[in-house]
Scaffold this active site. Structure first.
Site, PDB file in Angstrom:
ATOM      1  N   SER A 137       0.794  -1.233   0.000  1.00 23.35           N
ATOM      2  CA  SER A 137       0.000   0.000   0.000  1.00 23.35           C
ATOM      3  C   SER A 137       0.823   1.278   0.000  1.00 23.35           C
ATOM      4  O   SER A 137       0.252   2.376  -0.090  1.00 23.35           O
ATOM      5  CB  SER A 137      -0.960   0.005   1.191  1.00 23.35           C
ATOM      6  OG  SER A 137      -2.074  -0.813   0.934  1.00 23.35           O
ATOM      7  N   LYS A 191       0.052   3.723  -2.725  1.00 26.20           N
ATOM      8  CA  LYS A 191      -0.934   4.807  -2.655  1.00 26.20           C
ATOM      9  C   LYS A 191      -0.284   6.174  -2.441  1.00 26.20           C
ATOM     10  O   LYS A 191      -0.934   7.200  -2.655  1.00 26.20           O
ATOM     11  CB  LYS A 191      -1.951   4.510  -1.553  1.00 26.20           C
ATOM     12  CG  LYS A 191      -2.792   3.262  -1.816  1.00 26.20           C
ATOM     13  CD  LYS A 191      -3.822   3.045  -0.719  1.00 26.20           C
ATOM     14  CE  LYS A 191      -4.693   1.821  -1.018  1.00 26.20           C
ATOM     15  NZ  LYS A 191      -4.042   0.562  -0.628  1.00 26.20           N
ATOM     16  N   SER A 235      -6.410   3.095   4.105  1.00 26.84           N
ATOM     17  CA  SER A 235      -5.749   2.527   2.931  1.00 26.84           C
ATOM     18  C   SER A 235      -6.754   1.791   2.054  1.00 26.84           C
ATOM     19  O   SER A 235      -6.552   0.644   1.660  1.00 26.84           O
ATOM     20  CB  SER A 235      -4.617   1.574   3.362  1.00 26.84           C
ATOM     21  OG  SER A 235      -3.729   1.345   2.284  1.00 26.84           O
TER      22      SER A 235
END
Length: 470
Positions: A68, A71, A128
């Site tokens: 993640s 992101k 997230s």
């Protein structure tokens, strides 16, 4: 006799004591420097954010799965669009069936509904949310695949030479990788380039509907000076964390990848901060450490970093319609990565009206153009023809749908009537990959200079275009 026996025991105990002491010293040394080399997922780096000096590094240039942390780049692209006025925090982002189907963690928005840009940002920095990341990618790029290409091009222009993106959320993909050094670069760039939006990363929690969502970054509020940035985890990557820390005049960005647990990762990060913050410079920042994302994305993509000694090599294919020199430059890269394609799930063909524009024009130019589904139905009809006119023209979009191309023509005419007073809108078809596309153009320019001048005027109105000869 007893005295003799005691002397023998003492003679044995003395060297044993030295051995134990040595073993303890080794153990303490390992604890201070982080996970041992036996953890192949581990990598870490600490950068002085005032000077760019590397204060600590371990496997920082080897490929790792970002999970993640991906992101961070998704948000960089969002912030860039906001700063350029392409979107606002209140812009409505539709959630497609594809986005809604992403696995947790996610907001859980049903397909067909929408969220605002700001809600999406909050959901990315705290929970997230994978569905929000995909929705943003589809909105800004037309499809997640195209958005990932834009992310990769942006990474090159930021100097992230060891990174390739294949999706916007970081869910497992063997062809998506980065390095600890690249992610530190991105962390610095987020704060340097978009300080007006950076505070989103320090959000402790936010509420969506009846759900309160806490930030996954447990160092916020617990370690002095930590103001973001992002956590990440998949089984393939281990536990990842990028931290930005400010204490007085000292500033660092630190990255830990491949932790065996969230707790051990956080503990190691806290130790790196404790150990290396005092070594950071107290001198104020001069010029930005990370250059602004200028330059050609085509040449940048052609220079993708391809070491062969750690993670699988992904595709890093640049735009398809480029000059022959650029194609020759990337040929070797594509040969090396072609074998990976069969291991990567195919991505649906983009549905954006800007498919062809994304492939033939600079990445930012294409992504900055408005998407027709944002226009609504309140546009005036424009008479168009499916034959090219003579002379020079300016192209504003291309779509597999003729009606969508005509919507763009109508909207552009409405936005810039004076610029296009003597031009006429039309569409022209071309085939690519077995699909017929419709180019949206304005003709009637008798010279290249006239077409360029009109394009310059349109760009001042936030309408991207480029000149072509019919």
């Amino acid at each position: 006799m007893r005295q003799a026996f005691a002397a023998i025991l003492l003679s044995i105990a003395s060297p044993l004591k030295s051995v134990v002491a040595a073993l303890l010293a080794v153990a303490i040394g390992l604890a201070a420097t982080g996970p041992s080399a036996a953890n192949s997922k581990y990598a870490a780096i600490v950068i002085d954010a005032n000077t760019g000096k590397t204060l600590f590094s371990s496997s920082a240039d080897l490929r790792r799965y970002p999970a993640s942390l991906t992101k961070m780049m998704t948000l960089y692209m969002v912030f860039e669009a906001m700063a350029a006025g392409k979107i606002t925090k209140k812009t409505s982002i539709p959630v497609s069936r594809n986005a809604a189907a992403e696995p947790p963690t996610k907001l859980g928005v049903k397909a067909g509904n929408s969220i605002t840009v700001e809600t999406a940002i909050y959901s990315l920095v705290t929970k997230s949310a994978n569905d929000a990341a995909t929705a943003l990618a589809e909105y800004l790029g037309g499809s997640e695949k195209e958005f990932a290409r834009m992310m990769t091009a942006k990474a090159r222009k930021l100097g992230m030479t060891g990174t390739v993106f294949r999706n916007a959320h970081g869910l497992p993909d063997t062809a998506q990788f980065s390095t600890a050094r690249d992610l530190a670069t991105l962390g610095i760039a987020l704060k340097e380039h978009y300080p007006q939006y950076y505070n989103y990363f320090s959000t402790r929690s936010f509420t969506y509907g009846r759900k309160r969502m806490a930030n996954h970054n447990r160092l916020l509020g617990r370690v002095k000076g930590v103001d973001g940035i992002k956590t990440g985890y998949t089984r393939a990557s281990g536990f990842n964390l990028v931290s930005s820390v400010s204490q007085g005049d000292r500033r660092i960005v630190a990255v830990v990848m491949g932790g065996t647990s969230g707790g051990s990762r956080d503990k190691h990060m806290a130790e790196l901060i404790r150990q290396y913050m005092p070594k950071a410079s107290t001198k104020g920042k001069g010029a930005p450490l990370v250059a602004s994302a200028g330059g050609s994305p085509i040449s940048a993509l052609a220079k993708v970093f391809l070491p062969k000694n750690d993670a699988p090599t992904p595709e890093a294919r640049p735009e398809e319609e480029v000059v022959a020199a650029a194609e020759d430059e990337v040929a070797a890269v594509e040969e090396e990565v072609a074998a990976v394609e069969e291991d990567v799930a195919p991505t649906p063909k983009p549905k954006s009206v800007f498919v062809e524009t994304l492939e033939s024009a600079p990445v930012e130019q294409a992504y900055a153009q408005p998407s027709p589904d944002r226009f609504g139905d309140d546009v005036d009809p424009v008479e168009t023809a499916s034959v090219a006119q003579s002379g020079w023209a300016i192209q504003v979009a291309s779509s597999p749908s003729k009606s969508e191309a005509e919507v763009v023509l109508a909207k552009t005419t409405k936005q810039a009537p004076a610029v296009l007073a003597h031009a006429s809108g039309y569409t022209v078809t071309f085939d690519k990959g077995g699909v017929t596309y419709h180019r949206a153009r304005f003709g009637g320019f008798n010279s290249k200079a006239a077409a360029w001048k009109a394009c310059t005027a349109l760009k001042r109105k936030k309408i991207d275009c480029y000149a072509v000869e019919n």
